[in-house]
Design an enzyme around this catalytic site. Sequence first.
Site, PDB file in Angstrom:
ATOM      1  N   LYS A 159       0.841  -1.230   0.054  1.00 60.90           N
ATOM      2  CA  LYS A 159      -0.136   0.060  -0.063  1.00 60.90           C
ATOM      3  C   LYS A 159       0.938   1.303  -0.134  1.00 60.90           C
ATOM      4  CE  LYS A 159       0.840   1.437   4.528  1.00 60.90           C
ATOM      5  NZ  LYS A 159       1.419   2.488   4.666  1.00 60.90           N
ATOM      6  N   ASP A 172      -2.555  -1.992   9.757  1.00 65.66           N
ATOM      7  CA  ASP A 172      -2.721  -1.792   8.437  1.00 65.66           C
ATOM      8  C   ASP A 172      -2.964  -3.291   7.778  1.00 65.66           C
ATOM      9  OD1 ASP A 172      -1.785   0.712   8.284  1.00 65.66           O
ATOM     10  OD2 ASP A 172       0.558  -0.145   7.797  1.00 65.66           O
TER      11      ASP A 172
HETATM   12  O1  C5P Z   1      -0.398  -1.200  14.449  1.00 65.91           O
HETATM   13  P1  C5P Z   1       0.922  -1.436  14.207  1.00 65.91           P
HETATM   14  O2  C5P Z   1       1.722  -2.518  14.845  1.00 65.91           O
HETATM   15  O3  C5P Z   1       1.284  -1.330  12.573  1.00 65.91           O
HETATM   16  O4  C5P Z   1       1.654  -0.144  14.506  1.00 65.91           O
HETATM   17  C1  C5P Z   1       3.136   0.069  14.742  1.00 65.91           C
HETATM   18  C2  C5P Z   1       3.605   1.277  15.626  1.00 65.91           C
HETATM   19  O5  C5P Z   1       3.236   2.365  14.891  1.00 65.91           O
HETATM   20  C3  C5P Z   1       2.566   1.298  16.857  1.00 65.91           C
HETATM   21  O6  C5P Z   1       3.273   0.813  17.854  1.00 65.91           O
HETATM   22  C4  C5P Z   1       2.523   2.913  17.134  1.00 65.91           C
HETATM   23  O7  C5P Z   1       3.902   3.204  17.456  1.00 65.91           O
HETATM   24  C5  C5P Z   1       2.587   3.455  15.740  1.00 65.91           C
HETATM   25  N1  C5P Z   1       1.279   3.798  15.396  1.00 65.91           N
HETATM   26  C6  C5P Z   1       0.502   4.968  15.782  1.00 65.91           C
HETATM   27  N2  C5P Z   1      -0.718   5.250  15.356  1.00 65.91           N
HETATM   28  C7  C5P Z   1      -1.515   4.486  14.377  1.00 65.91           C
HETATM   29  C8  C5P Z   1      -0.605   3.379  13.842  1.00 65.91           C
HETATM   30  C9  C5P Z   1       0.405   3.121  14.279  1.00 65.91           C
HETATM   31  O8  C5P Z   1       1.074   5.625  16.755  1.00 65.91           O
HETATM   32  N3  C5P Z   1      -2.429   4.788  14.106  1.00 65.91           N
END
Ligand code: C5P
Length: 297
Positions: free
Chosen positions: A8, A135
């Site tokens: 993406k 994602d």
């Molecule tokens: O959800 P995911 O594990 O992909 O997110 C990785 C990191 O990205 C989270 O731990 C956070 O620090 C940051 N993040 C965030 N806000 C979001 C998505 C991700 O702060 N909406």
Amino acid sequence: MSVRVPAKVNLQLSVGPLRDDGYHDLVSVFHAVSLFDELSAEPNEELAVRVEGASAEEVPADGDNLAARAARLLAERIGVHPGVLLRIRKAIPVAGGMAGGSADAAAALVACDRLWNAGLEPGELAELGAAIGSDVPFALLGATAVGLGRGERLSPVPVKGRFHWVFALAEGGLSTPAVYAECDRLRAAHGEWIGAPQVSERLTTALANGDAKELGSALANDLQPAAIMLRPSLRRTLTASRDLGALGALVSGSGPTCAFLAESDAHALDLAAALSDAGVARSIARAYGPVPGATVL
Ligand code: C5P
């Protein structure tokens, strides 16, 4: 059982204030592009992962692999032993801001759901996916969609035709949490007031009209200044692409991959060659979007 799953790019990534749970509320316009990972699942005694492809050694092949975590979560949910060998052929850049890890998790959910005859509904798979990463639900859905919340609450966005992209892949990845933290730090340092993010109407209109020129000038990523701060060479990559006639350029997600919008397939080919000659990236990839999400082959 083989599944193909796209990368993406965020056409809009508007980041709200830091929440109590460590995430940020987002308005993210996700767009799935034709750079695909392939994942196959076959019965095995234990859960195991094998990663193949150019950057395979950068991907964890143990229980920390997002695809492995997805398979384990699904097995727990339906009450089976997670006996599966997952083979992943990587084409999506690793830690590149194109959700390659989330894509593999989405592919694992789809493949194992079939392998174990679980028959979960798309919404149930998306819920499991959201527990793995913000994602993952989009990698299941594909096409173009607005993501709210931490990016997991999705609604499809109508798109006319096809858009042509060139991606500049960088040497080494960037850590998503580090980029979000840098974004917070920069905002605090500048005393910026951060309100609730809004969907850009200019962007959604450009998508609905298939207007690449308008889309190019509506592209926006709040994480870009933070990614550039952590990887200053990205500034040169972005400037070069504008000089070479890209309709728009931005860092993809948390970077360091940069995305450039071209007018047509032929223009993308020219732009890719010019960027390659300019020596501003480790490698260059071309792709189009939108494409479907994780699909059984
Ligand atoms: O959800 P995911 O594990 O992909 O997110 C990785 C990191 O990205 C989270 O731990 C956070 O620090 C940051 N993040 C965030 N806000 C979001 C998505 C991700 O702060 N909406």
